[in-house]
Design an enzyme around this catalytic site. Structure first.
Site, PDB file in Angstrom:
ATOM      1  N   LYS A  86      -3.938  -3.998  19.604  1.00 51.93           N
ATOM      2  CA  LYS A  86      -3.425  -3.215  18.486  1.00 51.93           C
ATOM      3  C   LYS A  86      -3.802  -1.732  18.648  1.00 51.93           C
ATOM      4  O   LYS A  86      -4.707  -1.463  19.421  1.00 51.93           O
ATOM      5  CB  LYS A  86      -3.932  -3.775  17.154  1.00 51.93           C
ATOM      6  CG  LYS A  86      -5.427  -3.550  16.906  1.00 51.93           C
ATOM      7  CD  LYS A  86      -5.808  -4.029  15.545  1.00 51.93           C
ATOM      8  CE  LYS A  86      -5.649  -2.926  14.522  1.00 51.93           C
ATOM      9  NZ  LYS A  86      -6.935  -2.350  14.094  1.00 51.93           N
ATOM     10  N   HIS A  98      -5.210  -7.921  10.359  1.00 54.79           N
ATOM     11  CA  HIS A  98      -6.288  -8.906  10.210  1.00 54.79           C
ATOM     12  C   HIS A  98      -6.249  -9.635   8.861  1.00 54.79           C
ATOM     13  O   HIS A  98      -6.312 -10.861   8.801  1.00 54.79           O
ATOM     14  CB  HIS A  98      -7.668  -8.249  10.354  1.00 54.79           C
ATOM     15  CG  HIS A  98      -7.823  -7.444  11.614  1.00 54.79           C
ATOM     16  ND1 HIS A  98      -7.288  -7.817  12.814  1.00 54.79           N
ATOM     17  CD2 HIS A  98      -8.470  -6.272  11.858  1.00 54.79           C
ATOM     18  CE1 HIS A  98      -7.592  -6.920  13.730  1.00 54.79           C
ATOM     19  NE2 HIS A  98      -8.305  -5.958  13.182  1.00 54.79           N
ATOM     20  N   ASP A 119      -4.580 -10.133  18.050  1.00 57.85           N
ATOM     21  CA  ASP A 119      -5.245  -9.752  16.810  1.00 57.85           C
ATOM     22  C   ASP A 119      -6.631 -10.375  16.971  1.00 57.85           C
ATOM     23  O   ASP A 119      -6.765 -11.597  16.929  1.00 57.85           O
ATOM     24  CB  ASP A 119      -4.533 -10.346  15.596  1.00 57.85           C
ATOM     25  CG  ASP A 119      -5.197  -9.915  14.301  1.00 57.85           C
ATOM     26  OD1 ASP A 119      -6.437 -10.025  14.220  1.00 57.85           O
ATOM     27  OD2 ASP A 119      -4.502  -9.474  13.379  1.00 57.85           O
ATOM     28  N   HIS A 120      -7.647  -9.537  17.188  1.00 63.01           N
ATOM     29  CA  HIS A 120      -8.924 -10.121  17.611  1.00 63.01           C
ATOM     30  C   HIS A 120      -9.544 -11.020  16.532  1.00 63.01           C
ATOM     31  O   HIS A 120     -10.422 -11.819  16.824  1.00 63.01           O
ATOM     32  CB  HIS A 120      -9.901  -9.051  18.119  1.00 63.01           C
ATOM     33  CG  HIS A 120     -10.621  -8.317  17.036  1.00 63.01           C
ATOM     34  ND1 HIS A 120     -10.076  -7.264  16.371  1.00 63.01           N
ATOM     35  CD2 HIS A 120     -11.851  -8.486  16.495  1.00 63.01           C
ATOM     36  CE1 HIS A 120     -10.929  -6.809  15.476  1.00 63.01           C
ATOM     37  NE2 HIS A 120     -12.030  -7.549  15.520  1.00 63.01           N
ATOM     38  N   ASP A 174      -4.950  -0.193   9.395  1.00 61.66           N
ATOM     39  CA  ASP A 174      -5.931  -0.622  10.392  1.00 61.66           C
ATOM     40  C   ASP A 174      -6.365  -2.078  10.174  1.00 61.66           C
ATOM     41  O   ASP A 174      -6.604  -2.807  11.128  1.00 61.66           O
ATOM     42  CB  ASP A 174      -7.156   0.313  10.295  1.00 61.66           C
ATOM     43  CG  ASP A 174      -8.181   0.076  11.389  1.00 61.66           C
ATOM     44  OD1 ASP A 174      -7.765  -0.080  12.555  1.00 61.66           O
ATOM     45  OD2 ASP A 174      -9.391   0.036  11.073  1.00 61.66           O
ATOM     46  N   LYS A 195     -11.833 -15.283  16.531  1.00 59.99           N
ATOM     47  CA  LYS A 195     -13.117 -15.676  15.916  1.00 59.99           C
ATOM     48  C   LYS A 195     -13.097 -17.175  15.635  1.00 59.99           C
ATOM     49  O   LYS A 195     -12.119 -17.691  15.084  1.00 59.99           O
ATOM     50  CB  LYS A 195     -13.341 -14.906  14.604  1.00 59.99           C
ATOM     51  CG  LYS A 195     -13.489 -13.393  14.810  1.00 59.99           C
ATOM     52  CD  LYS A 195     -13.767 -12.690  13.495  1.00 59.99           C
ATOM     53  CE  LYS A 195     -13.634 -11.178  13.609  1.00 59.99           C
ATOM     54  NZ  LYS A 195     -14.720 -10.503  14.294  1.00 59.99           N
ATOM     55  N   PHE A 209      -0.528   6.466  34.280  1.00 58.41           N
ATOM     56  CA  PHE A 209       0.455   5.490  33.781  1.00 58.41           C
ATOM     57  C   PHE A 209       1.875   6.051  33.740  1.00 58.41           C
ATOM     58  O   PHE A 209       2.841   5.318  33.634  1.00 58.41           O
ATOM     59  CB  PHE A 209       0.076   4.999  32.372  1.00 58.41           C
ATOM     60  CG  PHE A 209      -1.343   4.515  32.264  1.00 58.41           C
ATOM     61  CD1 PHE A 209      -1.949   3.839  33.315  1.00 58.41           C
ATOM     62  CD2 PHE A 209      -2.081   4.736  31.105  1.00 58.41           C
ATOM     63  CE1 PHE A 209      -3.259   3.405  33.228  1.00 58.41           C
ATOM     64  CE2 PHE A 209      -3.395   4.302  31.000  1.00 58.41           C
ATOM     65  CZ  PHE A 209      -3.989   3.641  32.071  1.00 58.41           C
ATOM     66  N   GLU A 265     -17.029  -3.707   5.662  1.00 59.85           N
ATOM     67  CA  GLU A 265     -17.758  -3.219   6.838  1.00 59.85           C
ATOM     68  C   GLU A 265     -18.822  -2.244   6.363  1.00 59.85           C
ATOM     69  O   GLU A 265     -18.565  -1.444   5.454  1.00 59.85           O
ATOM     70  CB  GLU A 265     -16.817  -2.471   7.777  1.00 59.85           C
ATOM     71  CG  GLU A 265     -15.751  -3.333   8.385  1.00 59.85           C
ATOM     72  CD  GLU A 265     -15.007  -2.562   9.456  1.00 59.85           C
ATOM     73  OE1 GLU A 265     -15.490  -2.503  10.589  1.00 59.85           O
ATOM     74  OE2 GLU A 265     -13.947  -1.992   9.132  1.00 59.85           O
ATOM     75  N   LYS A 322     -14.600   0.552   4.669  1.00 59.75           N
ATOM     76  CA  LYS A 322     -15.697   0.999   5.530  1.00 59.75           C
ATOM     77  C   LYS A 322     -16.811   1.565   4.652  1.00 59.75           C
ATOM     78  O   LYS A 322     -16.586   1.884   3.487  1.00 59.75           O
ATOM     79  CB  LYS A 322     -15.200   2.069   6.498  1.00 59.75           C
ATOM     80  CG  LYS A 322     -14.200   1.527   7.508  1.00 59.75           C
ATOM     81  CD  LYS A 322     -14.255   2.276   8.811  1.00 59.75           C
ATOM     82  CE  LYS A 322     -13.264   1.741   9.811  1.00 59.75           C
ATOM     83  NZ  LYS A 322     -13.720   0.537  10.518  1.00 59.75           N
ATOM     84  N   ARG A 327      -7.008   6.479  34.745  1.00 57.78           N
ATOM     85  CA  ARG A 327      -6.826   7.822  35.300  1.00 57.78           C
ATOM     86  C   ARG A 327      -8.103   8.364  35.937  1.00 57.78           C
ATOM     87  O   ARG A 327      -8.056   9.230  36.791  1.00 57.78           O
ATOM     88  CB  ARG A 327      -6.370   8.783  34.207  1.00 57.78           C
ATOM     89  CG  ARG A 327      -4.862   8.842  34.111  1.00 57.78           C
ATOM     90  CD  ARG A 327      -4.448   9.443  32.816  1.00 57.78           C
ATOM     91  NE  ARG A 327      -5.042   8.710  31.700  1.00 57.78           N
ATOM     92  CZ  ARG A 327      -4.793   8.947  30.428  1.00 57.78           C
ATOM     93  NH1 ARG A 327      -4.008   9.919  30.083  1.00 57.78           N
ATOM     94  NH2 ARG A 327      -5.342   8.219  29.474  1.00 57.78           N
TER      95      ARG A 327
HETATM   96  C1  BG6 Z   1     -10.516  -3.252  14.313  1.00 60.52           C
HETATM   97  C2  BG6 Z   1     -10.382  -1.998  13.508  1.00 60.52           C
HETATM   98  O1  BG6 Z   1      -9.259  -3.844  14.533  1.00 60.52           O
HETATM   99  O2  BG6 Z   1     -11.350  -4.180  13.614  1.00 60.52           O
HETATM  100  C3  BG6 Z   1     -11.740  -1.400  13.207  1.00 60.52           C
HETATM  101  O3  BG6 Z   1      -9.592  -1.060  14.215  1.00 60.52           O
HETATM  102  C4  BG6 Z   1     -12.649  -2.422  12.571  1.00 60.52           C
HETATM  103  O4  BG6 Z   1     -11.623  -0.252  12.375  1.00 60.52           O
HETATM  104  C5  BG6 Z   1     -12.667  -3.701  13.378  1.00 60.52           C
HETATM  105  O5  BG6 Z   1     -13.958  -1.878  12.497  1.00 60.52           O
HETATM  106  C6  BG6 Z   1     -13.425  -4.797  12.646  1.00 60.52           C
HETATM  107  O6  BG6 Z   1     -13.595  -5.880  13.496  1.00 60.52           O
HETATM  108  P1  BG6 Z   1     -14.828  -6.879  13.307  1.00 60.52           P
HETATM  109  O7  BG6 Z   1     -14.580  -7.931  14.337  1.00 60.52           O
HETATM  110  O8  BG6 Z   1     -16.071  -6.046  13.541  1.00 60.52           O
HETATM  111  O9  BG6 Z   1     -14.751  -7.365  11.905  1.00 60.52           O
END
Ligand code: BG6
Length: 512
Positions: A168, A260, A197-198, A255, A202, A104, A236, A360, A61
């Site tokens: 996500k 994950h 799913d990132h 989250d 890894k 959008f 974290e 966290k 936007r």
């Molecule tokens: C994300 C969450 O999917 O993953 C975050 O929304 C989190 O809250 C993050 O901090 C953690 O990813 P990584 O790769 O730093 O472990």
């Protein structure tokens, strides 16, 4: 001997380049583009993995033009690139990167898009293959896909491909995830959807399957005859930072656990797939997640612990309580920590608890899967000065160390039988050298190739939600009176220790 260099050389020689395509990034003015997508694309191009018939179109936007977009990216890449920037590669990129302002919600955005893409096809030979990357807020997912369908941009009948990548969160609970899947599948085939799913990007996570299934020695032990329990920790050290708007309506269970952590469970616990093809792998992941014993509402208090951080210090640095962070409700009931015990009801895992914890503002940033093997019988050591044996752990360290270690007992040299725990480990960095990576390289590369192995199928996502749903429902009904219940910089609330201690076990000490 096979050296790391020899492996790398043989691998890069065999890696095919991606085919022709345009990558269209919706929400291109956001954080993901500058922090992850462009640095990852740059790494791919530095490794010669992108086709010359490639172009990028950013849509957002924000009111700017292509020149301004390129200029901004050039500044940002200096901050976010994971290796030294090769100017030639970067210029190559900028010359094929374009920006279009678009709302959008408006039909004209998509009407113009068709014409824009046809022009890029002509100029860059991208052959009408389009990767639509939705780096947007989730409320736009259905809207964008509906509109792309209406504009006839998802049709693959002419021999080209059209794919949609979604970041996500994928739903807010089971029902919303099912609704979203239904909505998407009205307009596109499952094989056109790539749900990211990132964690699956890894290297250490991808290696779980190779470690388990390409080696003969652990798999025979990988079951309830030899394994006592499994612990998965994703701690974290950061707090909620500036993401309060999102996080305060989400919490750690949604989250981190629904996606994950349960993906890590699936990879650690699944049966060997018949091949590494996308559906074979995803079938096995679905089976194991569907075998997780449903948690009854009355069991929640026994198997799940929620936490929220109060003020404290993380590695010597003061941190506010969660409720004092920006954009957080002063009486927030949101969980920033979860510990959970799940059981998998199948022949391999019956009776083996999987303990999960994530939070966290914890004392350390560390992700690992630790498998504890059953104890050896004591009898033969009864008459020695040793009366307890330490635990045999196999640990898959995911981050920050990328490592696999085996912890076992060894005899201390000398005339007596004295033992001490020792550890043997394989370190990625030592063997392969440091690999500059954002974690998105493989994911982007695979989408363009059309390999969905590392992406979640609709049923995998829904299975994750199904596991956490009873806990979400139970917690939503009651405000936790005890919040905050752990200090920033600690490893979570005492109740999380009791969760595992009640079974005669303990969390591994993982702080550095
Ligand atoms: C994300 C969450 O999917 O993953 C975050 O929304 C989190 O809250 C993050 O901090 C953690 O990813 P990584 O790769 O730093 O472990």
């Amino acid at each position: 001997m096979v050296t790391a260099q020899a492996i790398e050389k043989s691998q890069t020689q065999n890696v095919p380049k991606t085919g022709p395509c345009v990558m269209i990034i919706f929400g291109a003015a956001g954080d993901l583009t500058k922090r992850k997508l462009f640095p990852a694309l740059l790494n791919l191009s530095a490794n010669n993995m992108l086709s010359d018939q490639f172009a990028i179109l950013g849509i957002a936007r924000a009111d700017k033009n292509t020149d301004q977009f390129r200029q901004e990216l050039s500044g940002e890449i200096k901050e976010f690139a994971t290796s030294e920037i090769d100017q030639k590669s970067w210029d190559w990129f900028l010359n094929r990167t374009f920006y279009k302002r678009g709302n959008f919600d408006e039909k004209t955005t998509y009407d113009n898009l068709g014409a824009e893409l046809a022009k890029l096809d002509k100029d860059f030979g991208t052959e009408a293959n389009y990767l639509f990357y939705l780096a947007t807020a989730p409320e736009y997912f259905s809207k964008i896909v509906d509109s792309l369908k209406e504009a006839n941009l998802l049709d693959e009948s002419d021999g080209h491909w059209r794919r949609v990548v979604l970041e996500k969160p994928f739903g807010h609970d089971l029902k919303s995830a099912e609704d979203l899947n239904k909505d998407l599948l009205k307009n596109i085939g499952e094989d056109q959807i790539f749900r990211i799913d990132h964690y699956l990007g890894k290297e250490t996570v991808q290696n779980i399957m190779v470690f388990r299934f390409a080696n003969g020695f652990f798999e025979p032990l990988w079951n309830n005859h030899y394994i006592d329990h499994v612990q998965i920790t994703v701690s974290e050290s950061v707090g909620v930072e500036m993401r309060g708007n999102y996080y305060d309506h989400t919490g750690a269970l949604r989250d981190m656990v629904s996606n994950h952590l349960l993906q890590l469970v699936a990879l650690a616990a699944m049966e060997p797939p018949t091949s590494f093809t996308a559906n074979a792998v995803r079938d096995e992941k679905a089976k194991v997640l569907n075998a997780v014993q449903p948690i009854q509402p009355e069991q929640v208090a026994k198997v799940a612990v929620r936490g929220q951080y109060g003020k404290g210090a993380v590695r010597g640095k003061q941190m506010n309580a969660y409720r004092d962070e920006p954009r957080i409700d002063k009486e927030s009931n949101t969980d920033t920590f979860v510990a959970l015990k799940i059981m998998i009801d199948n022949w391999r895992w019956a009776g083996v608890p999987f303990y999960l914890r994530t939070g966290k503002a914890m004392g350390d940033r560390r992700s690992e899967i630790a498998i504890q093997f059953k104890q050896a019988p004591y009898a033969m050591f009864r008459d020695t000065p040793v009366d307890t044996l330490s635990k045999n752990f196999l640990v898959l360290h995911i981050q920050p160390e990328e490592r696999i270690s085996l912890e076992f007992e060894a005899k201390i040299p000398g005339p007596f039988v004295r033992m001490t725990p020792v550890s043997m480990h394989f370190d990625y960095k030592d063997f392969f050298g440091a690999q500059p990576s954002t974690g998105y390289e493989t994911l982007i590369y695979d989408c363009i190739l059309g390999d969905a192995t590392l992406f979640n199928r609709a049923d995998n996502v829904e299975a994750g939600w199904r596991v956490v749903e009873p806990i979400l429902e139970t917690w939503a009904k009651e405000k936790e009176a005890n919040f905050p219940n752990y200090a920033a910089g600690s490893m979570g609330p005492d109740a999380a220790d009791r969760l595992i201690q009640n079974d005669g076990r303990a969390w591994r000490v993982i702080e550095k």
